[in-house]
Design an enzyme around this catalytic site. Structure first.
Site, PDB file in Angstrom:
ATOM      1  N   ALA A 216       9.939   7.784 -10.177  1.00  0.00           N
ATOM      2  CA  ALA A 216       8.850   7.781 -11.156  1.00  0.00           C
ATOM      3  C   ALA A 216       8.801   6.420 -11.834  1.00  0.00           C
ATOM      4  O   ALA A 216       9.840   5.874 -12.230  1.00  0.00           O
ATOM      5  CB  ALA A 216       9.049   8.885 -12.188  1.00  0.00           C
TER       6      ALA A 216
ATOM      7  N   SER B  65      10.359  11.667  -0.540  1.00  0.00           N
ATOM      8  CA  SER B  65       9.880  13.049  -0.440  1.00  0.00           C
ATOM      9  C   SER B  65       8.361  13.158  -0.575  1.00  0.00           C
ATOM     10  O   SER B  65       7.785  14.198  -0.250  1.00  0.00           O
ATOM     11  CB  SER B  65      10.569  13.918  -1.494  1.00  0.00           C
TER      12      SER B  65
ATOM     13  N   THR C 223      15.925   6.429  -8.354  1.00  0.00           N
ATOM     14  CA  THR C 223      15.827   5.200  -9.151  1.00  0.00           C
ATOM     15  C   THR C 223      15.769   3.936  -8.299  1.00  0.00           C
ATOM     16  O   THR C 223      16.079   2.847  -8.776  1.00  0.00           O
ATOM     17  CB  THR C 223      17.010   5.094 -10.136  1.00  0.00           C
TER      18      THR C 223
ATOM     19  N   LYS D 206      -3.514   9.443  -3.358  1.00  0.00           N
ATOM     20  CA  LYS D 206      -4.235   8.370  -4.081  1.00  0.00           C
ATOM     21  C   LYS D 206      -4.519   7.137  -3.224  1.00  0.00           C
ATOM     22  O   LYS D 206      -5.235   6.241  -3.662  1.00  0.00           O
ATOM     23  CB  LYS D 206      -3.449   7.968  -5.325  1.00  0.00           C
TER      24      LYS D 206
ATOM     25  N   TYR E  41      20.549  -1.037  -5.170  1.00  0.00           N
ATOM     26  CA  TYR E  41      19.282  -1.022  -5.896  1.00  0.00           C
ATOM     27  C   TYR E  41      19.321  -2.077  -7.007  1.00  0.00           C
ATOM     28  O   TYR E  41      19.837  -1.840  -8.101  1.00  0.00           O
ATOM     29  CB  TYR E  41      18.995   0.350  -6.503  1.00  0.00           C
TER      30      TYR E  41
END
Length: 321
Positions: free
Chosen positions: A275, A200, A20, A209, A57
Protein backbone atom coordinates in the site's frame (compact mmCIF):
# COMPACT_ATOMS: atom_id res chain seq x y z
CA UNK A 1 -9.26 -9.80 11.93
CA UNK A 2 -9.26 -13.57 12.37
CA UNK A 3 -5.85 -15.18 12.22
CA UNK A 4 -4.55 -18.38 10.69
CA UNK A 5 -1.79 -20.76 11.72
CA UNK A 6 1.58 -20.24 10.02
CA UNK A 7 2.55 -23.71 8.82
CA UNK A 8 3.09 -26.08 11.73
CA UNK A 9 4.34 -23.31 14.03
CA UNK A 10 2.51 -21.67 16.91
CA UNK A 11 2.56 -18.34 15.06
CA UNK A 12 -0.76 -16.78 14.07
CA UNK A 13 -0.85 -14.57 10.95
CA UNK A 14 -3.55 -12.48 9.35
CA UNK A 15 -4.82 -13.58 5.91
CA UNK A 16 -4.07 -10.07 4.63
CA UNK A 17 -0.38 -9.28 5.15
CA UNK A 18 1.13 -5.84 4.65
CA UNK A 19 3.89 -5.91 2.04
CA UNK A 20 6.63 -3.28 2.15
CA UNK A 21 8.60 -3.73 -1.08
CA UNK A 22 7.32 -0.30 -2.11
CA UNK A 23 9.71 1.29 0.39
CA UNK A 24 12.49 0.53 -2.11
CA UNK A 25 12.41 3.62 -4.31
CA UNK A 26 14.75 2.03 -6.83
CA UNK A 27 11.77 0.01 -8.05
CA UNK A 28 8.73 2.12 -7.18
CA UNK A 29 8.01 5.73 -8.12
CA UNK A 30 5.93 8.36 -6.37
CA UNK A 31 6.35 6.84 -2.91
CA UNK A 32 6.58 9.17 0.10
CA UNK A 33 8.10 8.08 3.41
CA UNK A 34 5.46 9.83 5.52
CA UNK A 35 2.66 8.12 3.58
CA UNK A 36 4.28 4.71 4.06
CA UNK A 37 4.65 5.19 7.80
CA UNK A 38 1.00 6.25 8.11
CA UNK A 39 -0.05 3.27 5.98
CA UNK A 40 1.85 0.86 8.24
CA UNK A 41 0.28 2.33 11.36
CA UNK A 42 -3.18 2.32 9.78
CA UNK A 43 -2.77 -1.33 8.78
CA UNK A 44 -2.12 -2.31 12.39
CA UNK A 45 -4.96 -0.12 13.66
CA UNK A 46 -7.31 -1.95 11.28
CA UNK A 47 -6.25 -5.41 12.42
CA UNK A 48 -3.35 -6.49 10.21
CA UNK A 49 -0.74 -8.03 12.49
CA UNK A 50 1.64 -9.45 9.90
CA UNK A 51 4.26 -7.30 8.12
CA UNK A 52 6.48 -8.64 5.33
CA UNK A 53 9.82 -7.11 4.37
CA UNK A 54 13.33 -8.10 3.22
CA UNK A 55 16.91 -6.97 3.64
CA UNK A 56 17.11 -6.14 -0.09
CA UNK A 57 14.15 -3.72 0.00
CA UNK A 58 16.05 -0.45 -0.16
CA UNK A 59 19.07 -2.19 1.38
CA UNK A 60 17.47 -2.15 4.81
CA UNK A 61 15.36 0.99 4.38
CA UNK A 62 12.08 -0.96 4.44
CA UNK A 63 13.04 -2.69 7.69
CA UNK A 64 14.09 0.64 9.21
CA UNK A 65 10.77 2.25 8.25
CA UNK A 66 8.89 -0.59 9.92
CA UNK A 67 10.86 0.02 13.11
CA UNK A 68 10.19 3.76 12.94
CA UNK A 69 6.47 3.21 12.39
CA UNK A 70 5.72 0.22 14.57
CA UNK A 71 8.32 -0.37 17.30
CA UNK A 72 5.90 0.75 20.00
CA UNK A 73 3.49 -2.02 18.89
CA UNK A 74 6.05 -4.79 18.33
CA UNK A 75 4.63 -7.10 20.98
CA UNK A 76 1.43 -7.67 18.98
CA UNK A 77 2.95 -7.93 15.53
CA UNK A 78 4.43 -10.66 13.35
CA UNK A 79 7.54 -9.59 11.44
CA UNK A 80 8.58 -11.54 8.36
CA UNK A 81 11.87 -10.70 6.65
CA UNK A 82 14.16 -12.35 4.10
CA UNK A 83 17.82 -13.05 3.44
CA UNK A 84 18.87 -12.37 -0.15
CA UNK A 85 20.54 -14.83 -2.57
CA UNK A 86 23.91 -13.10 -2.11
CA UNK A 87 23.99 -14.04 1.59
CA UNK A 88 23.28 -17.78 1.70
CA UNK A 89 26.59 -19.03 3.08
CA UNK A 90 26.43 -20.05 6.74
CA UNK A 91 28.19 -16.99 8.20
CA UNK A 92 26.44 -14.64 5.76
CA UNK A 93 23.01 -15.83 6.88
CA UNK A 94 23.90 -15.15 10.53
CA UNK A 95 25.26 -11.69 9.68
CA UNK A 96 22.25 -10.84 7.50
CA UNK A 97 19.84 -11.82 10.26
CA UNK A 98 21.72 -9.68 12.77
CA UNK A 99 21.52 -6.70 10.39
CA UNK A 100 17.79 -7.20 9.98
CA UNK A 101 17.31 -7.47 13.73
CA UNK A 102 19.15 -4.16 14.13
CA UNK A 103 17.17 -2.50 11.34
CA UNK A 104 13.87 -3.72 12.76
CA UNK A 105 14.92 -2.76 16.32
CA UNK A 106 13.80 -6.12 17.64
CA UNK A 107 15.27 -9.15 19.41
CA UNK A 108 13.61 -11.67 17.13
CA UNK A 109 12.09 -12.09 13.67
CA UNK A 110 8.97 -14.23 13.63
CA UNK A 111 9.46 -15.59 10.10
CA UNK A 112 12.84 -15.51 8.36
CA UNK A 113 12.80 -16.53 4.70
CA UNK A 114 15.26 -17.40 1.95
CA UNK A 115 14.31 -14.73 -0.58
CA UNK A 116 15.51 -16.49 -3.76
CA UNK A 117 17.01 -19.95 -4.34
CA UNK A 118 20.77 -20.22 -4.51
CA UNK A 119 22.17 -19.32 -7.92
CA UNK A 120 19.42 -16.79 -8.68
CA UNK A 121 20.66 -13.69 -10.53
CA UNK A 122 23.97 -15.48 -11.22
CA UNK A 123 24.81 -15.64 -7.52
CA UNK A 124 27.18 -18.19 -6.04
CA UNK A 125 25.79 -21.70 -5.57
CA UNK A 126 25.51 -22.59 -1.88
CA UNK A 127 24.22 -26.02 -0.71
CA UNK A 128 20.78 -25.69 0.83
CA UNK A 129 22.04 -27.82 3.73
CA UNK A 130 24.51 -25.04 4.62
CA UNK A 131 21.89 -22.29 4.50
CA UNK A 132 19.41 -24.34 6.48
CA UNK A 133 22.05 -25.14 9.12
CA UNK A 134 22.44 -21.42 9.77
CA UNK A 135 18.67 -20.89 9.88
CA UNK A 136 18.24 -23.80 12.29
CA UNK A 137 20.88 -22.26 14.57
CA UNK A 138 19.13 -18.89 14.51
CA UNK A 139 15.91 -20.64 15.43
CA UNK A 140 17.59 -22.49 18.32
CA UNK A 141 19.01 -19.18 19.55
CA UNK A 142 15.57 -17.56 19.49
CA UNK A 143 16.57 -14.94 16.93
CA UNK A 144 13.91 -16.31 14.56
CA UNK A 145 10.76 -18.28 15.30
CA UNK A 146 10.06 -19.94 11.95
CA UNK A 147 11.76 -20.58 8.61
CA UNK A 148 10.28 -19.88 5.20
CA UNK A 149 11.33 -19.84 1.57
CA UNK A 150 10.39 -17.61 -1.35
CA UNK A 151 10.37 -18.19 -5.11
CA UNK A 152 11.20 -21.90 -4.63
CA UNK A 153 9.92 -24.65 -6.91
CA UNK A 154 8.27 -27.72 -5.43
CA UNK A 155 11.52 -29.68 -5.82
CA UNK A 156 13.53 -26.95 -4.12
CA UNK A 157 10.97 -26.78 -1.31
CA UNK A 158 11.15 -30.54 -0.82
CA UNK A 159 14.96 -30.43 -0.70
CA UNK A 160 14.99 -27.61 1.86
CA UNK A 161 12.48 -29.53 3.99
CA UNK A 162 15.00 -32.37 4.36
CA UNK A 163 17.15 -30.09 6.55
CA UNK A 164 14.56 -28.46 8.79
CA UNK A 165 10.94 -27.42 9.20
CA UNK A 166 9.70 -25.04 6.51
CA UNK A 167 6.55 -23.24 7.62
CA UNK A 168 5.87 -21.11 4.55
CA UNK A 169 6.58 -20.46 0.91
CA UNK A 170 6.22 -17.07 -0.76
CA UNK A 171 5.48 -17.29 -4.51
CA UNK A 172 4.05 -14.79 -6.98
CA UNK A 173 0.39 -15.75 -6.92
CA UNK A 174 -2.76 -14.00 -8.05
CA UNK A 175 -5.83 -14.59 -10.17
CA UNK A 176 -3.62 -13.73 -13.16
CA UNK A 177 -0.45 -15.67 -12.16
CA UNK A 178 -0.97 -19.18 -10.86
CA UNK A 179 2.14 -21.28 -11.34
CA UNK A 180 2.05 -22.33 -7.67
CA UNK A 181 -1.17 -24.27 -8.35
CA UNK A 182 0.52 -26.67 -10.78
CA UNK A 183 2.57 -28.67 -8.26
CA UNK A 184 3.53 -26.70 -5.17
CA UNK A 185 0.10 -26.07 -3.67
CA UNK A 186 -0.78 -29.75 -3.29
CA UNK A 187 2.54 -30.35 -1.53
CA UNK A 188 1.90 -27.38 0.79
CA UNK A 189 -1.54 -28.71 1.70
CA UNK A 190 -0.09 -32.15 2.40
CA UNK A 191 2.79 -30.79 4.50
CA UNK A 192 0.84 -27.97 6.19
CA UNK A 193 3.02 -25.24 4.69
CA UNK A 194 1.44 -21.79 4.45
CA UNK A 195 1.43 -19.99 1.09
CA UNK A 196 2.13 -16.26 1.38
CA UNK A 197 1.17 -14.91 -2.02
CA UNK A 198 3.07 -11.86 -3.24
CA UNK A 199 2.13 -9.66 -6.21
CA UNK A 200 -1.36 -10.73 -5.16
CA UNK A 201 -2.91 -8.03 -7.34
CA UNK A 202 -0.57 -8.80 -10.27
CA UNK A 203 1.29 -5.56 -9.47
CA UNK A 204 -1.84 -3.47 -9.73
CA UNK A 205 -3.38 -5.04 -12.83
CA UNK A 206 -6.17 -6.50 -10.71
CA UNK A 207 -7.19 -3.07 -9.49
CA UNK A 208 -8.64 -2.41 -12.93
CA UNK A 209 -7.11 1.07 -13.04
CA UNK A 210 -4.69 0.36 -15.89
CA UNK A 211 -6.61 0.64 -19.14
CA UNK A 212 -5.75 -0.42 -22.67
CA UNK A 213 -3.64 2.65 -23.39
CA UNK A 214 -2.16 3.20 -19.94
CA UNK A 215 1.37 4.67 -20.02
CA UNK A 216 3.62 3.47 -17.22
CA UNK A 217 6.48 5.68 -16.02
CA UNK A 218 9.62 4.74 -18.01
CA UNK A 219 11.39 3.82 -14.77
CA UNK A 220 8.46 1.85 -13.34
CA UNK A 221 9.71 -1.72 -12.85
CA UNK A 222 6.25 -3.03 -13.75
CA UNK A 223 7.26 -2.57 -17.37
CA UNK A 224 9.26 -5.77 -16.80
CA UNK A 225 6.08 -7.65 -15.81
CA UNK A 226 5.39 -10.28 -18.48
CA UNK A 227 1.66 -9.55 -18.35
CA UNK A 228 2.41 -5.95 -19.30
CA UNK A 229 5.32 -6.54 -21.69
CA UNK A 230 3.38 -8.89 -23.94
CA UNK A 231 0.56 -7.06 -25.82
CA UNK A 232 -1.48 -10.27 -26.18
CA UNK A 233 -1.29 -11.00 -22.45
CA UNK A 234 -2.18 -7.40 -21.64
CA UNK A 235 -5.19 -7.55 -23.96
CA UNK A 236 -6.42 -10.69 -22.17
CA UNK A 237 -5.95 -8.91 -18.85
CA UNK A 238 -8.30 -6.17 -20.06
CA UNK A 239 -10.86 -8.76 -21.19
CA UNK A 240 -10.78 -10.51 -17.81
CA UNK A 241 -11.04 -7.23 -15.91
CA UNK A 242 -14.15 -6.31 -17.90
CA UNK A 243 -15.74 -9.62 -16.92
CA UNK A 244 -14.87 -9.11 -13.26
CA UNK A 245 -16.46 -5.65 -13.09
CA UNK A 246 -20.13 -6.74 -12.89
CA UNK A 247 -19.32 -9.38 -10.24
CA UNK A 248 -17.57 -6.76 -8.13
CA UNK A 249 -20.50 -4.42 -8.60
CA UNK A 250 -22.92 -7.13 -7.43
CA UNK A 251 -20.76 -7.75 -4.35
CA UNK A 252 -20.49 -3.99 -3.68
CA UNK A 253 -16.72 -4.18 -3.71
CA UNK A 254 -13.80 -3.21 -5.91
CA UNK A 255 -12.19 -5.53 -8.44
CA UNK A 256 -9.08 -5.62 -6.24
CA UNK A 257 -11.09 -6.69 -3.20
CA UNK A 258 -12.82 -9.36 -5.25
CA UNK A 259 -9.49 -10.71 -6.49
CA UNK A 260 -8.04 -10.76 -2.97
CA UNK A 261 -11.14 -12.47 -1.57
CA UNK A 262 -10.76 -15.16 -4.24
CA UNK A 263 -7.06 -15.54 -3.42
CA UNK A 264 -7.41 -16.01 0.34
CA UNK A 265 -10.12 -18.60 -0.30
CA UNK A 266 -7.53 -20.86 -1.98
CA UNK A 267 -5.95 -23.71 0.03
CA UNK A 268 -3.33 -22.60 2.57
CA UNK A 269 -3.18 -19.16 0.96
CA UNK A 270 -2.73 -15.70 2.48
CA UNK A 271 -2.23 -12.48 0.51
CA UNK A 272 0.65 -10.03 0.83
CA UNK A 273 -0.62 -6.64 -0.30
CA UNK A 274 1.42 -3.47 -0.52
CA UNK A 275 0.00 0.00 0.00
CA UNK A 276 1.26 3.45 -0.90
CA UNK A 277 -0.98 5.21 1.59
CA UNK A 278 -3.62 4.75 4.29
CA UNK A 279 -6.52 4.84 1.84
CA UNK A 280 -5.18 1.79 0.02
CA UNK A 281 -4.74 -0.03 3.33
CA UNK A 282 -8.37 0.64 4.23
CA UNK A 283 -9.53 -0.76 0.90
CA UNK A 284 -7.40 -3.89 1.27
CA UNK A 285 -8.64 -4.62 4.79
CA UNK A 286 -12.27 -4.51 3.63
CA UNK A 287 -11.53 -7.69 1.68
CA UNK A 288 -12.12 -9.65 4.87
CA UNK A 289 -15.81 -8.70 4.82
CA UNK A 290 -16.45 -10.19 1.37
CA UNK A 291 -18.12 -13.60 1.38
CA UNK A 292 -17.87 -15.65 -1.81
CA UNK A 293 -19.99 -18.69 -2.54
CA UNK A 294 -18.36 -21.72 -4.12
CA UNK A 295 -20.13 -20.83 -7.37
CA UNK A 296 -18.68 -17.31 -7.27
CA UNK A 297 -15.20 -18.64 -6.52
CA UNK A 298 -15.49 -20.95 -9.54
CA UNK A 299 -16.80 -18.16 -11.76
CA UNK A 300 -13.92 -15.87 -10.81
CA UNK A 301 -11.50 -18.76 -11.31
CA UNK A 302 -12.70 -19.25 -14.89
CA UNK A 303 -12.37 -15.56 -15.67
CA UNK A 304 -8.78 -15.62 -14.42
CA UNK A 305 -8.04 -18.45 -16.82
CA UNK A 306 -8.67 -16.07 -19.73
CA UNK A 307 -5.17 -14.86 -18.82
CA UNK A 308 -3.48 -17.85 -17.20
CA UNK A 309 -4.36 -20.46 -19.83
CA UNK A 310 -1.91 -18.68 -22.14
CA UNK A 311 1.02 -18.46 -19.70
CA UNK A 312 2.54 -21.93 -19.80
CA UNK A 313 5.69 -20.69 -21.55
CA UNK A 314 5.99 -17.68 -19.22
CA UNK A 315 6.08 -19.41 -15.84
CA UNK A 316 7.41 -19.42 -13.19
CA UNK A 317 8.89 -15.89 -12.78
CA UNK A 318 6.51 -12.96 -13.17
CA UNK A 319 9.13 -10.65 -14.63
CA UNK A 320 11.49 -10.60 -17.58
CA UNK A 321 14.47 -8.71 -16.20
Amino acid sequence: MKTRKLGKSDIEITPIILGTWQADKRWWKGIEKADLIKAMQQAVDLGITTIDTAEIYGDGISEQLIAEALSDRRDRLIYASKVFATHLQYDQVIEACDRSLKNLETDYIDLYQIHWPTGSFNTEIVPISETMAALNLLKQQGKIRAIGVSNFSKNQLEEASQYGTIDSIQPPYSLFWRDVERETMAYCVEQKISILAYSSLAQGLLTGKFGVNHQFHPEDHRLKNKLIQNPEHYSRVQEAINQLRPIAADKHCTIAQLALAWLISQPQTNAIVGARNSAQVEQNVKTIDIQLSQEEVSQIDQIGRIVTDHLENEYPILWKF
